[in-house]
Design a protein around this motif. Structure first.
Motif, PDB file in Angstrom:
ATOM      1  N   ILE A 131      -7.054  -0.578   3.065  1.00 18.63           N
ATOM      2  CA  ILE A 131      -6.222  -1.681   2.580  1.00 18.63           C
ATOM      3  C   ILE A 131      -4.831  -1.164   2.245  1.00 18.63           C
ATOM      4  CG2 ILE A 131      -5.936  -3.459   0.803  1.00 18.63           C
ATOM      5  CD1 ILE A 131      -9.080  -3.253   0.438  1.00 18.63           C
ATOM      6  N   LYS A 132      -4.770  -0.156   1.397  1.00 22.69           N
ATOM      7  CA  LYS A 132      -3.468   0.402   0.995  1.00 22.69           C
ATOM      8  C   LYS A 132      -2.749   1.049   2.177  1.00 22.69           C
ATOM      9  CE  LYS A 132      -4.906   4.986  -0.422  1.00 22.69           C
ATOM     10  NZ  LYS A 132      -4.229   5.599   0.699  1.00 22.69           N
ATOM     11  N   ASP A 133      -3.498   1.706   3.039  1.00 22.79           N
ATOM     12  CA  ASP A 133      -2.877   2.381   4.179  1.00 22.79           C
ATOM     13  C   ASP A 133      -2.256   1.385   5.160  1.00 22.79           C
ATOM     14  OD1 ASP A 133      -3.630   4.803   3.091  1.00 22.79           O
ATOM     15  OD2 ASP A 133      -5.422   4.999   4.335  1.00 22.79           O
ATOM     16  N   ASN A 134      -2.898   0.257   5.381  1.00 19.90           N
ATOM     17  CA  ASN A 134      -2.325  -0.758   6.264  1.00 19.90           C
ATOM     18  C   ASN A 134      -1.090  -1.409   5.649  1.00 19.90           C
ATOM     19  OD1 ASN A 134      -3.770  -1.031   8.854  1.00 19.90           O
ATOM     20  ND2 ASN A 134      -5.539  -1.217   7.503  1.00 19.90           N
ATOM     21  N   ILE A 135      -1.087  -1.585   4.343  1.00 17.66           N
ATOM     22  CA  ILE A 135       0.111  -2.108   3.673  1.00 17.66           C
ATOM     23  C   ILE A 135       1.269  -1.135   3.873  1.00 17.66           C
ATOM     24  CG2 ILE A 135       1.142  -2.651   1.428  1.00 17.66           C
ATOM     25  CD1 ILE A 135      -1.726  -3.677   0.604  1.00 17.66           C
ATOM     26  N   VAL A 136       0.998   0.150   3.697  1.00 16.64           N
ATOM     27  CA  VAL A 136       2.030   1.177   3.875  1.00 16.64           C
ATOM     28  C   VAL A 136       2.528   1.209   5.315  1.00 16.64           C
ATOM     29  CG1 VAL A 136       2.485   3.668   3.844  1.00 16.64           C
ATOM     30  CG2 VAL A 136       1.229   2.606   1.959  1.00 16.64           C
ATOM     31  N   GLU A 137       1.607   1.192   6.270  1.00 16.53           N
ATOM     32  CA  GLU A 137       2.027   1.244   7.671  1.00 16.53           C
ATOM     33  C   GLU A 137       2.829   0.006   8.050  1.00 16.53           C
ATOM     34  OE1 GLU A 137       0.471   2.415  12.121  1.00 16.53           O
ATOM     35  OE2 GLU A 137      -0.935   2.517  10.430  1.00 16.53           O
ATOM     36  N   GLY A 138       2.392  -1.147   7.565  1.00 16.55           N
ATOM     37  CA  GLY A 138       3.150  -2.367   7.827  1.00 16.55           C
ATOM     38  C   GLY A 138       4.547  -2.300   7.225  1.00 16.55           C
ATOM     39  N   TYR A 168       7.461   1.040  -0.393  1.00 16.45           N
ATOM     40  CA  TYR A 168       6.191   0.318  -0.418  1.00 16.45           C
ATOM     41  C   TYR A 168       5.558   0.398  -1.802  1.00 16.45           C
ATOM     42  CZ  TYR A 168       4.179   4.984   0.124  1.00 16.45           C
ATOM     43  OH  TYR A 168       3.838   6.296  -0.047  1.00 16.45           O
ATOM     44  N   LYS A 169       5.916   1.427  -2.574  1.00 18.56           N
ATOM     45  CA  LYS A 169       5.382   1.581  -3.925  1.00 18.56           C
ATOM     46  C   LYS A 169       5.883   0.498  -4.872  1.00 18.56           C
ATOM     47  CE  LYS A 169       4.658   6.519  -3.492  1.00 18.56           C
ATOM     48  NZ  LYS A 169       4.987   7.846  -3.993  1.00 18.56           N
ATOM     49  N   ASP A 170       6.882  -0.258  -4.441  1.00 11.90           N
ATOM     50  CA  ASP A 170       7.387  -1.385  -5.232  1.00 11.90           C
ATOM     51  C   ASP A 170       6.591  -2.665  -4.981  1.00 11.90           C
ATOM     52  OD1 ASP A 170       9.447   0.198  -6.306  1.00 11.90           O
ATOM     53  OD2 ASP A 170      10.771  -0.271  -4.627  1.00 11.90           O
ATOM     54  N   LEU A 171       5.705  -2.641  -4.003  1.00 17.30           N
ATOM     55  CA  LEU A 171       4.905  -3.820  -3.679  1.00 17.30           C
ATOM     56  C   LEU A 171       3.684  -3.897  -4.593  1.00 17.30           C
ATOM     57  CD1 LEU A 171       4.848  -3.563   0.231  1.00 17.30           C
ATOM     58  CD2 LEU A 171       6.221  -5.134  -1.153  1.00 17.30           C
ATOM     59  N   GLU A 172       3.530  -5.010  -5.271  1.00 17.88           N
ATOM     60  CA  GLU A 172       2.379  -5.186  -6.158  1.00 17.88           C
ATOM     61  C   GLU A 172       1.070  -5.041  -5.388  1.00 17.88           C
ATOM     62  OE1 GLU A 172       0.499  -8.376  -9.346  1.00 17.88           O
ATOM     63  OE2 GLU A 172       1.896  -9.101  -7.832  1.00 17.88           O
ATOM     64  N   VAL A 173       1.013  -5.574  -4.168  1.00 16.85           N
ATOM     65  CA  VAL A 173      -0.228  -5.484  -3.386  1.00 16.85           C
ATOM     66  C   VAL A 173      -0.599  -4.029  -3.103  1.00 16.85           C
ATOM     67  CG1 VAL A 173      -0.187  -7.801  -2.376  1.00 16.85           C
ATOM     68  CG2 VAL A 173       1.009  -5.932  -1.221  1.00 16.85           C
ATOM     69  N   TYR A 174       0.399  -3.186  -2.887  1.00 24.72           N
ATOM     70  CA  TYR A 174       0.118  -1.764  -2.664  1.00 24.72           C
ATOM     71  C   TYR A 174      -0.386  -1.105  -3.950  1.00 24.72           C
ATOM     72  CZ  TYR A 174       0.559   3.210  -2.325  1.00 24.72           C
ATOM     73  OH  TYR A 174       0.274   4.549  -2.394  1.00 24.72           O
ATOM     74  N   VAL A 175       0.298  -1.350  -5.050  1.00 23.67           N
ATOM     75  CA  VAL A 175      -0.066  -0.731  -6.330  1.00 23.67           C
ATOM     76  C   VAL A 175      -1.511  -1.082  -6.696  1.00 23.67           C
ATOM     77  CG1 VAL A 175       0.435  -0.714  -8.814  1.00 23.67           C
ATOM     78  CG2 VAL A 175       2.310  -0.627  -7.169  1.00 23.67           C
ATOM     79  N   LEU A 176      -1.861  -2.351  -6.555  1.00 23.86           N
ATOM     80  CA  LEU A 176      -3.229  -2.780  -6.867  1.00 23.86           C
ATOM     81  C   LEU A 176      -4.239  -2.179  -5.893  1.00 23.86           C
ATOM     82  CD1 LEU A 176      -2.568  -6.523  -7.755  1.00 23.86           C
ATOM     83  CD2 LEU A 176      -3.076  -4.642  -9.343  1.00 23.86           C
ATOM     84  N   ALA A 177      -3.918  -2.189  -4.598  1.00 21.27           N
ATOM     85  CA  ALA A 177      -4.832  -1.633  -3.594  1.00 21.27           C
ATOM     86  C   ALA A 177      -5.088  -0.148  -3.863  1.00 21.27           C
ATOM     87  CB  ALA A 177      -4.275  -1.843  -2.195  1.00 21.27           C
ATOM     88  N   PHE A 178      -4.056   0.568  -4.238  1.00 22.48           N
ATOM     89  CA  PHE A 178      -4.199   1.998  -4.545  1.00 22.48           C
ATOM     90  C   PHE A 178      -5.112   2.179  -5.759  1.00 22.48           C
ATOM     91  CE2 PHE A 178      -3.168   6.064  -6.350  1.00 22.48           C
ATOM     92  CZ  PHE A 178      -2.975   6.880  -5.256  1.00 22.48           C
ATOM     93  N   GLN A 179      -4.831   1.418  -6.807  1.00 24.29           N
ATOM     94  CA  GLN A 179      -5.620   1.507  -8.043  1.00 24.29           C
ATOM     95  C   GLN A 179      -7.088   1.186  -7.777  1.00 24.29           C
ATOM     96  OE1 GLN A 179      -4.117  -1.003 -11.226  1.00 24.29           O
ATOM     97  NE2 GLN A 179      -6.140  -1.152 -12.124  1.00 24.29           N
ATOM     98  N   TYR A 180      -7.345   0.136  -7.009  1.00 22.26           N
ATOM     99  CA  TYR A 180      -8.729  -0.267  -6.734  1.00 22.26           C
ATOM    100  C   TYR A 180      -9.433   0.744  -5.840  1.00 22.26           C
ATOM    101  CZ  TYR A 180      -7.064  -4.754  -8.586  1.00 22.26           C
ATOM    102  OH  TYR A 180      -6.516  -5.740  -9.359  1.00 22.26           O
TER     103      TYR A 180
END
Length: 119
Positions: free
Chosen positions: A46-53, A4-16
């Motif tokens: 946001i980031k947690d739901n991306i990870v769970e998905g 999931y760390k390869d997903l841009e949406v995750y990286v941005l959500a984590f940073q924000y």
């Protein structure tokens, strides 16, 4: 993608989420556990739901469902930022712009998963 760390949406959500956390520490003390806490939870959701998905990516509909949850949490986060902007003299325009762009990316990624994801 291997993680999931390869997903841009995750990286941005984590940073924000980090930026939001730091912003909330500038709120008045009485808001740290009210408005500040709610904003921190929605941004981290946001980031947690991306990870769970992503963890359920073998089940396409579950993956999509959690991307929808991530987008909903993003909308809640935006609402909280707008409230803070009205109540306190904190500049949140940059974060609002970032979350607007992230919302579009999550929406596009969800559409990609719906149309092209192979299980």
């Amino acid at each position: 993608m291997k993680s999931y760390k390869d997903l841009e949406v995750y990286v941005l959500a984590f940073q924000y989420a980090i930026e939001v956390h730091e912003l909330t520490l500038k709120l008045p003390k009485y808001e740290l556990y009210e408005q500040g806490s709610q904003l921190r939870r929605s941004s981290k959701s946001i980031k947690d739901n991306i990870v769970e998905g992503y963890g359920r990516r073998g089940y396409k509909q579950d993956f999509i469902k959690f991307l929808v949850y991530a987008h909903a949490s993003l909308l809640e986060c935006l609402s909280q930022l707008e409230m803070i902007e009205q109540l306190y003299e904190l500049d949140v325009n940059d974060l609002i712009s970032k979350y607007d762009a992230l919302g579009a990316k999550i929406y596009s990624f969800k559409n990609y998963v719906e149309q092209h994801w192979k299980v």
